[in-house]
Scaffold this motif. Structure first.
Motif, PDB file in Angstrom:
ATOM      1  N   GLN A 244       0.785  -1.312  -0.133  1.00  0.00           N
ATOM      2  CA  GLN A 244       0.071   0.066  -0.069  1.00  0.00           C
ATOM      3  C   GLN A 244       1.090   1.165  -0.146  1.00  0.00           C
ATOM      4  N   ILE A 245       0.461   1.886  -0.838  1.00  0.00           N
ATOM      5  CA  ILE A 245       1.159   3.286  -1.293  1.00  0.00           C
ATOM      6  C   ILE A 245       0.301   4.567  -0.975  1.00  0.00           C
ATOM      7  N   ILE A 246       0.429   5.528  -0.003  1.00  0.00           N
ATOM      8  CA  ILE A 246       0.209   6.622   0.739  1.00  0.00           C
ATOM      9  C   ILE A 246       0.914   7.614  -0.861  1.00  0.00           C
ATOM     10  N   ASN A 247      -0.188   8.203  -1.747  1.00  0.00           N
ATOM     11  CA  ASN A 247       0.197   9.257  -3.039  1.00  0.00           C
ATOM     12  C   ASN A 247      -0.207  10.416  -2.521  1.00  0.00           C
ATOM     13  N   TRP A 248       0.702  11.133  -2.044  1.00  0.00           N
ATOM     14  CA  TRP A 248       0.008  13.003  -1.572  1.00  0.00           C
ATOM     15  C   TRP A 248      -1.190  14.030  -2.711  1.00  0.00           C
ATOM     16  N   SER A 249      -0.035  12.947  -4.262  1.00  0.00           N
ATOM     17  CA  SER A 249      -0.027  14.004  -5.059  1.00  0.00           C
ATOM     18  C   SER A 249      -1.391  13.494  -5.960  1.00  0.00           C
ATOM     19  N   TRP A 311      -7.928  22.062   6.644  1.00  0.00           N
ATOM     20  CA  TRP A 311      -7.627  21.301   5.504  1.00  0.00           C
ATOM     21  C   TRP A 311      -6.512  22.084   4.485  1.00  0.00           C
ATOM     22  N   ILE A 312      -5.646  21.304   3.972  1.00  0.00           N
ATOM     23  CA  ILE A 312      -4.563  22.360   3.060  1.00  0.00           C
ATOM     24  C   ILE A 312      -4.755  22.170   1.810  1.00  0.00           C
ATOM     25  N   SER A 313      -3.891  22.321   0.566  1.00  0.00           N
ATOM     26  CA  SER A 313      -4.437  22.295  -0.480  1.00  0.00           C
ATOM     27  C   SER A 313      -2.755  22.004  -1.263  1.00  0.00           C
ATOM     28  N   ASP A 314      -1.617  21.901  -0.527  1.00  0.00           N
ATOM     29  CA  ASP A 314      -0.635  21.480  -0.491  1.00  0.00           C
ATOM     30  C   ASP A 314      -0.213  20.435   1.003  1.00  0.00           C
ATOM     31  N   PRO A 315       0.337  18.991   0.021  1.00  0.00           N
ATOM     32  CA  PRO A 315       0.741  17.930   1.149  1.00  0.00           C
ATOM     33  C   PRO A 315       1.967  18.084   1.860  1.00  0.00           C
ATOM     34  N   VAL A 316       2.732  18.872   0.753  1.00  0.00           N
ATOM     35  CA  VAL A 316       3.802  18.929   1.025  1.00  0.00           C
ATOM     36  C   VAL A 316       4.473  19.989   2.584  1.00  0.00           C
ATOM     37  N   LEU A 317       3.436  20.369   2.353  1.00  0.00           N
ATOM     38  CA  LEU A 317       3.151  21.364   3.547  1.00  0.00           C
ATOM     39  C   LEU A 317       3.032  20.968   4.671  1.00  0.00           C
ATOM     40  N   ARG A 318       2.735  19.924   4.429  1.00  0.00           N
ATOM     41  CA  ARG A 318       2.179  19.727   5.558  1.00  0.00           C
ATOM     42  C   ARG A 318       2.161  19.718   7.000  1.00  0.00           C
ATOM     43  N   LYS A 319       3.223  19.545   6.724  1.00  0.00           N
ATOM     44  CA  LYS A 319       4.691  19.128   8.593  1.00  0.00           C
ATOM     45  C   LYS A 319       4.567  21.152   8.614  1.00  0.00           C
ATOM     46  N   ARG A 320       5.288  21.283   8.129  1.00  0.00           N
ATOM     47  CA  ARG A 320       5.609  23.228   8.219  1.00  0.00           C
ATOM     48  C   ARG A 320       4.366  23.565   9.128  1.00  0.00           C
ATOM     49  N   ILE A 321       3.351  23.741   8.742  1.00  0.00           N
ATOM     50  CA  ILE A 321       1.822  23.908   8.549  1.00  0.00           C
ATOM     51  C   ILE A 321       1.695  23.757   9.934  1.00  0.00           C
ATOM     52  N   LYS A 322       1.915  22.099  10.224  1.00  0.00           N
ATOM     53  CA  LYS A 322       0.689  22.216  11.646  1.00  0.00           C
ATOM     54  C   LYS A 322       1.807  22.237  12.926  1.00  0.00           C
ATOM     55  N   SER A 323       3.279  22.516  12.620  1.00  0.00           N
ATOM     56  CA  SER A 323       4.126  23.778  13.304  1.00  0.00           C
ATOM     57  C   SER A 323       4.115  24.531  13.568  1.00  0.00           C
ATOM     58  N   ALA A 324       4.314  25.105  12.428  1.00  0.00           N
ATOM     59  CA  ALA A 324       3.005  27.223  12.788  1.00  0.00           C
ATOM     60  C   ALA A 324       1.897  27.147  14.008  1.00  0.00           C
ATOM     61  N   LEU A 325       0.902  25.950  13.612  1.00  0.00           N
ATOM     62  CA  LEU A 325      -0.229  26.646  14.024  1.00  0.00           C
ATOM     63  C   LEU A 325      -0.052  25.712  15.832  1.00  0.00           C
TER      64      LEU A 325
END
Length: 380
Positions: A244-249, A311-325
């Motif tokens: 199983q592969i999670i494909n964020w894109s 919800w966010i539109s760019d999965p690549v930024l999920r860790k950065r956004i979560k840290s800022a929140l």
């Protein structure tokens, strides 16, 4: 005039005249190359490097010069002993040095032709039809493989190889694949599935196992991925088909993220909800639609447990956004006096009866006296 012919005959009778002639004519090819480039500069009325077709034409001239020298050398030295002499025979086919040179030239030319098409021509087609990066890579790889296979099939008869022998080879190869090449065959077929079905493509952000990475190259046997630490990992293609592969894109890039938080009993939960929504609305990368929400999950052992969904539109930024929140939420909670509890344990000490303590002390003294008498007897 006669003296010229006499010198020519003397020169022809010289043992190494072919080699010397070859060394003399080589500079002529480079002079011709320089002349062509100057003419192209004049035709474009600019330097060739600044023109859109300049890299293609210059590369074509360079490689054309190289292969012209090679072909000239083959034609010029075809009757010499080191190029045309038969070393051995395969059936009725003589094997010479030229027998090995010709297939190499054909295959190398096909590789250069494939690179020319991919680098200078296909990108125009891709931009015209607005093809995505993954489809471009798939089409380029398939075209490259097709050109190489065709060149090999053309090169083999050039050296006298009978292609009908490939039918026997195919049977032998089938047995080998069935027994000793299962993994290679599996990865090869998986590579074709990846190229055609395209569950992943070049540029996708994926998660395989515990590894978060970006797809760099999809080859016929393996796929190269790059982690966030800039580590390149080569993964067999079968791993992408069997696991199983999670494909964020893949498909819609919008994804939902979660932040779990607990506050102390007695806290103003409505104020907490307001502060959490305030934190996400302040961040520019958090979407307003779908709207974020706060769920009251349960009454924990030492805290009231909540869940923030956004919800966010760019999965690549999920860790950065979560840290800022997390930073912002912690500041808001401290500012409004909301406590984030941690597990605590209370230790209660009971009082002991005085009579019990005296009894325990008397028993210890008696025990010590008995041990002393035994030691004295042993010494006597």
């Amino acid at each position: 005039m006669e003296s010229i012919w006499e010198w020519y005959e003397i020169w022809q009778n010289y043992r190494y005249h072919n080699e010397v002639n070859f060394l003399i004519f080589i500079p002529l090819f480079f002079l011709l190359r320089s002349w062509l480039i100057k003419k192209l500069n004049a035709a474009f009325n600019t330097r060739i490097e600044n023109n859109d077709l300049a890299p293609f034409i210059q590369s074509l001239i360079n490689w054309g010069t190289f292969y012209a020298i090679v072909v000239y050398a083959i034609i010029y030295f075809k009757d010499t002993f080191w190029l045309g002499e038969t070393w051995f025979r395969i059936g009725n086919t003589p094997v010479t040095t030229m027998t090995f040179i010709i297939p190499v030239i054909i295959i190398s030319l096909s590789i250069k032709f494939s690179n020319f098409i991919s680098r200078f021509l296909l990108h125009r087609v891709y931009s015209r039809y607005e093809m995505d990066q993954g489809m471009q890579y798939t089409f380029s790889r398939l075209l490259h493989y097709i050109i190489i296979v065709v060149s090999v099939l053309v090169a083999l008869p050039a050296i006298g190889f009978d292609l009908s022998v490939l039918t026997v080879f195919a049977g032998v190869a089938g047995i080998g694949i069935g027994f000793g090449m299962q993994n290679i065959a599996s990865n090869f077929i998986s590579g074709l599935i990846l190229l055609f079905e395209r569950p992943i493509k070049v540029g996708d952000r994926i998660k395989i196992g515990d590894i978060h990475c970006d797809v760099q190259h999809i080859n016929i046997r393996s796929t190269v991925v790059r982690t966030r630490n800039n580590e390149h990992i080569i993964i067999p293609n079968s791993q992408f088909i069997e696991n199983q592969i999670i494909n964020w894109s893949y498909g819609d890039p919008i994804v939902r993220q979660t932040i779990l938080i607990g506050v102390a009993y007695g806290s103003n939960v409505r104020l907490l909800e307001k502060l959490l929504l305030q934190a996400v609305h302040e961040h520019q990368d958090v979407l307003d639609d779908p709207p974020p929400r706060v769920d009251f999950l349960n009454f924990g052992e030492s805290s009231l447990d909540f869940r923030l969904l956004y919800w966010i539109s760019d999965p690549v930024l999920r860790k950065r956004i979560k840290s800022a929140l997390n930073y912002r939420i912690n500041d808001l909670l401290q500012e409004h006096g909301l406590e984030i509890p941690f597990p605590q344990r209370d230790l209660h000490l009971r009082s002991v009866d005085t009579a019990l303590l005296k009894n325990m002390q008397w028993e210890m003294e008696v025990s010590n006296e008995g041990n002393g008498d035994e030691q004295n007897k042993g010494s006597n």
